[in-house]
Design a protein around this motif. Structure first.
Motif, PDB file in Angstrom:
ATOM      1  N   MET A  82       0.812  -1.193   0.000  1.00  0.00           N
ATOM      2  CA  MET A  82       0.000   0.000   0.000  1.00  0.00           C
ATOM      3  C   MET A  82       0.860   1.263   0.000  1.00  0.00           C
ATOM      4  O   MET A  82       0.570   2.204  -0.708  1.00  0.00           O
ATOM      5  CB  MET A  82      -0.904  -0.021   1.236  1.00  0.00           C
ATOM      6  CG  MET A  82      -1.950   1.019   1.224  1.00  0.00           C
ATOM      7  SD  MET A  82      -3.473   0.146   1.062  1.00  0.00           S
ATOM      8  CE  MET A  82      -4.616   1.349   0.744  1.00  0.00           C
ATOM      9  N   VAL A  83       1.905   1.270   0.776  1.00  0.00           N
ATOM     10  CA  VAL A  83       2.803   2.415   0.841  1.00  0.00           C
ATOM     11  C   VAL A  83       3.570   2.556  -0.468  1.00  0.00           C
ATOM     12  O   VAL A  83       3.767   3.674  -0.966  1.00  0.00           O
ATOM     13  CB  VAL A  83       3.779   2.267   2.040  1.00  0.00           C
ATOM     14  CG1 VAL A  83       4.809   3.373   2.029  1.00  0.00           C
ATOM     15  CG2 VAL A  83       3.014   2.254   3.340  1.00  0.00           C
ATOM     16  N   ILE A  84       3.964   1.446  -1.051  1.00  0.00           N
ATOM     17  CA  ILE A  84       4.698   1.487  -2.320  1.00  0.00           C
ATOM     18  C   ILE A  84       3.809   2.055  -3.425  1.00  0.00           C
ATOM     19  O   ILE A  84       4.273   2.840  -4.258  1.00  0.00           O
ATOM     20  CB  ILE A  84       5.240   0.086  -2.677  1.00  0.00           C
ATOM     21  CG1 ILE A  84       6.304  -0.309  -1.659  1.00  0.00           C
ATOM     22  CG2 ILE A  84       5.798   0.062  -4.084  1.00  0.00           C
ATOM     23  CD1 ILE A  84       6.888  -1.675  -1.860  1.00  0.00           C
ATOM     24  N   GLU A  85       2.534   1.687  -3.439  1.00  0.00           N
ATOM     25  CA  GLU A  85       1.603   2.229  -4.435  1.00  0.00           C
ATOM     26  C   GLU A  85       1.480   3.738  -4.288  1.00  0.00           C
ATOM     27  O   GLU A  85       1.437   4.461  -5.290  1.00  0.00           O
ATOM     28  CB  GLU A  85       0.235   1.576  -4.300  1.00  0.00           C
ATOM     29  CG  GLU A  85       0.186   0.145  -4.761  1.00  0.00           C
ATOM     30  CD  GLU A  85      -1.200  -0.459  -4.569  1.00  0.00           C
ATOM     31  OE1 GLU A  85      -2.158   0.282  -4.249  1.00  0.00           O
ATOM     32  OE2 GLU A  85      -1.324  -1.676  -4.737  1.00  0.00           O
ATOM     33  N   ALA A  86       1.423   4.219  -3.051  1.00  0.00           N
ATOM     34  CA  ALA A  86       1.316   5.658  -2.812  1.00  0.00           C
ATOM     35  C   ALA A  86       2.579   6.378  -3.278  1.00  0.00           C
ATOM     36  O   ALA A  86       2.499   7.454  -3.889  1.00  0.00           O
ATOM     37  CB  ALA A  86       1.060   5.934  -1.335  1.00  0.00           C
ATOM     38  N   ILE A  87       3.734   5.788  -3.019  1.00  0.00           N
ATOM     39  CA  ILE A  87       5.001   6.403  -3.448  1.00  0.00           C
ATOM     40  C   ILE A  87       5.090   6.440  -4.966  1.00  0.00           C
ATOM     41  O   ILE A  87       5.487   7.458  -5.557  1.00  0.00           O
ATOM     42  CB  ILE A  87       6.198   5.652  -2.826  1.00  0.00           C
ATOM     43  CG1 ILE A  87       6.214   5.872  -1.313  1.00  0.00           C
ATOM     44  CG2 ILE A  87       7.507   6.108  -3.457  1.00  0.00           C
ATOM     45  CD1 ILE A  87       7.231   5.034  -0.581  1.00  0.00           C
ATOM     46  N   ILE A  88       4.694   5.353  -5.604  1.00  0.00           N
ATOM     47  CA  ILE A  88       4.706   5.316  -7.073  1.00  0.00           C
ATOM     48  C   ILE A  88       3.740   6.361  -7.635  1.00  0.00           C
ATOM     49  O   ILE A  88       4.064   7.064  -8.597  1.00  0.00           O
ATOM     50  CB  ILE A  88       4.372   3.898  -7.584  1.00  0.00           C
ATOM     51  CG1 ILE A  88       5.530   2.950  -7.255  1.00  0.00           C
ATOM     52  CG2 ILE A  88       4.098   3.916  -9.078  1.00  0.00           C
ATOM     53  CD1 ILE A  88       5.229   1.492  -7.549  1.00  0.00           C
ATOM     54  N   THR A  89       2.565   6.478  -7.022  1.00  0.00           N
ATOM     55  CA  THR A  89       1.582   7.467  -7.471  1.00  0.00           C
ATOM     56  C   THR A  89       2.133   8.879  -7.335  1.00  0.00           C
ATOM     57  O   THR A  89       1.958   9.721  -8.224  1.00  0.00           O
ATOM     58  CB  THR A  89       0.282   7.328  -6.663  1.00  0.00           C
ATOM     59  OG1 THR A  89      -0.221   6.005  -6.813  1.00  0.00           O
ATOM     60  CG2 THR A  89      -0.765   8.321  -7.119  1.00  0.00           C
TER      61      THR A  89
ATOM     62  N   PHE B 134       5.328   9.798  -7.397  1.00  0.00           N
ATOM     63  CA  PHE B 134       6.358  10.014  -8.417  1.00  0.00           C
ATOM     64  C   PHE B 134       5.771  10.160  -9.814  1.00  0.00           C
ATOM     65  O   PHE B 134       6.226  11.000 -10.595  1.00  0.00           O
ATOM     66  CB  PHE B 134       7.393   8.881  -8.383  1.00  0.00           C
ATOM     67  CG  PHE B 134       8.417   9.049  -7.308  1.00  0.00           C
ATOM     68  CD1 PHE B 134       9.270  10.141  -7.307  1.00  0.00           C
ATOM     69  CD2 PHE B 134       8.528   8.121  -6.297  1.00  0.00           C
ATOM     70  CE1 PHE B 134      10.211  10.315  -6.310  1.00  0.00           C
ATOM     71  CE2 PHE B 134       9.470   8.285  -5.291  1.00  0.00           C
ATOM     72  CZ  PHE B 134      10.315   9.382  -5.295  1.00  0.00           C
ATOM     73  N   VAL B 135       4.753   9.394 -10.138  1.00  0.00           N
ATOM     74  CA  VAL B 135       4.119   9.518 -11.450  1.00  0.00           C
ATOM     75  C   VAL B 135       3.430  10.880 -11.571  1.00  0.00           C
ATOM     76  O   VAL B 135       3.542  11.568 -12.595  1.00  0.00           O
ATOM     77  CB  VAL B 135       3.129   8.361 -11.694  1.00  0.00           C
ATOM     78  CG1 VAL B 135       2.271   8.620 -12.916  1.00  0.00           C
ATOM     79  CG2 VAL B 135       3.878   7.047 -11.846  1.00  0.00           C
ATOM     80  N   GLY B 136       2.716  11.281 -10.523  1.00  0.00           N
ATOM     81  CA  GLY B 136       2.055  12.583 -10.549  1.00  0.00           C
ATOM     82  C   GLY B 136       3.041  13.730 -10.638  1.00  0.00           C
ATOM     83  O   GLY B 136       2.853  14.681 -11.402  1.00  0.00           O
ATOM     84  N   LEU B 137       4.126  13.634  -9.874  1.00  0.00           N
ATOM     85  CA  LEU B 137       5.149  14.659  -9.914  1.00  0.00           C
ATOM     86  C   LEU B 137       5.825  14.718 -11.281  1.00  0.00           C
ATOM     87  O   LEU B 137       6.037  15.786 -11.846  1.00  0.00           O
ATOM     88  CB  LEU B 137       6.191  14.410  -8.821  1.00  0.00           C
ATOM     89  CG  LEU B 137       7.280  15.470  -8.658  1.00  0.00           C
ATOM     90  CD1 LEU B 137       6.675  16.807  -8.273  1.00  0.00           C
ATOM     91  CD2 LEU B 137       8.290  15.018  -7.623  1.00  0.00           C
ATOM     92  N   GLY B 138       6.126  13.556 -11.841  1.00  0.00           N
ATOM     93  CA  GLY B 138       6.736  13.508 -13.168  1.00  0.00           C
ATOM     94  C   GLY B 138       5.827  14.086 -14.234  1.00  0.00           C
ATOM     95  O   GLY B 138       6.273  14.833 -15.112  1.00  0.00           O
ATOM     96  N   GLY B 139       4.542  13.727 -14.173  1.00  0.00           N
ATOM     97  CA  GLY B 139       3.593  14.269 -15.147  1.00  0.00           C
ATOM     98  C   GLY B 139       3.443  15.766 -15.001  1.00  0.00           C
ATOM     99  O   GLY B 139       3.395  16.501 -16.001  1.00  0.00           O
ATOM    100  N   GLY B 140       3.387  16.248 -13.767  1.00  0.00           N
ATOM    101  CA  GLY B 140       3.273  17.684 -13.534  1.00  0.00           C
ATOM    102  C   GLY B 140       4.488  18.451 -14.021  1.00  0.00           C
ATOM    103  O   GLY B 140       4.372  19.531 -14.614  1.00  0.00           O
ATOM    104  N   LEU B 141       5.672  17.894 -13.760  1.00  0.00           N
ATOM    105  CA  LEU B 141       6.893  18.545 -14.234  1.00  0.00           C
ATOM    106  C   LEU B 141       6.967  18.569 -15.759  1.00  0.00           C
ATOM    107  O   LEU B 141       7.409  19.553 -16.356  1.00  0.00           O
ATOM    108  CB  LEU B 141       8.126  17.842 -13.655  1.00  0.00           C
ATOM    109  CG  LEU B 141       8.380  18.082 -12.163  1.00  0.00           C
ATOM    110  CD1 LEU B 141       9.518  17.199 -11.688  1.00  0.00           C
ATOM    111  CD2 LEU B 141       8.670  19.542 -11.895  1.00  0.00           C
ATOM    112  N   THR B 142       6.509  17.499 -16.385  1.00  0.00           N
ATOM    113  CA  THR B 142       6.522  17.446 -17.846  1.00  0.00           C
ATOM    114  C   THR B 142       5.582  18.487 -18.442  1.00  0.00           C
ATOM    115  O   THR B 142       5.957  19.235 -19.357  1.00  0.00           O
ATOM    116  CB  THR B 142       6.123  16.041 -18.327  1.00  0.00           C
ATOM    117  OG1 THR B 142       7.020  15.090 -17.761  1.00  0.00           O
ATOM    118  CG2 THR B 142       6.145  15.948 -19.826  1.00  0.00           C
ATOM    119  N   VAL B 143       4.371  18.545 -17.918  1.00  0.00           N
ATOM    120  CA  VAL B 143       3.403  19.519 -18.430  1.00  0.00           C
ATOM    121  C   VAL B 143       3.873  20.936 -18.128  1.00  0.00           C
ATOM    122  O   VAL B 143       3.778  21.834 -18.975  1.00  0.00           O
ATOM    123  CB  VAL B 143       2.005  19.255 -17.832  1.00  0.00           C
ATOM    124  CG1 VAL B 143       1.046  20.377 -18.149  1.00  0.00           C
ATOM    125  CG2 VAL B 143       1.459  17.937 -18.349  1.00  0.00           C
ATOM    126  N   GLY B 144       4.386  21.153 -16.934  1.00  0.00           N
ATOM    127  CA  GLY B 144       4.888  22.480 -16.573  1.00  0.00           C
ATOM    128  C   GLY B 144       6.040  22.923 -17.452  1.00  0.00           C
ATOM    129  O   GLY B 144       6.105  24.077 -17.879  1.00  0.00           O
TER     130      GLY B 144
END
Length: 140
Positions: free
Chosen positions: A1-8, A10-20
């Protein structure tokens, strides 16, 4: 459960940085804001344009990530919508001006002599599409 949250995260941060990064590249490399101020003859307000975009992007991000509801009257929403539409339209006009889209499009379509008709078709198509969206999809 914690690993899923960490992956989420990082994916959200990566997507946000890409769009930004894409948004910043769009605004800076193409010189959209300086061209917008040049077209509207408001060069003295360039810092206000820049800060408006930054504040708008941050506010839009916060609103889209949270379930924020504003209970505003229709009399306040009309000028807000009009101002937003004018800003988006001017930003699009500045972008097309920077990229010289209309002359290239008219040349490829063989409409050099009728570029006004091409522009009016695009404007009327946008108006009809917006009206269709508001009449059909809003409040249904």
């Amino acid at each position: 459960m914690v690993i899923e949250a960490i992956i989420t995260v990082f994916v959200g941060l990566g997507g946000g940085l890409t769009v930004g990064a894409g948004f910043v590249a769009f605004l800076t490399l193409l010189g959209v804001i300086p061209r917008l101020t040049q077209l509207s003859k408001t060069k003295r307000f360039i810092h206000i344009y820049e800060w408006s975009i930054v504040i708008g992007a941050v506010t839009g991000s916060i609103v889209s990530l949270n379930d924020i509801q504003l209970y505003l009257t229709k009399w306040l929403l009309v000028p807000l919508g009009l101002a937003a539409g004018i800003f988006v339209g001017m930003l699009a006009a500045a972008l097309t001006e920077v990229l010289n889209v209309w002359p290239i499009l008219a040349k490829r379509m063989g409409l050099q002599e009728r570029i006004v008709i091409l522009l009016m078709a695009i404007v009327l198509g946008k108006i009809c599409g917006s009206l269709f969206h508001w009449i059909y999809f809003v409040d249904h």
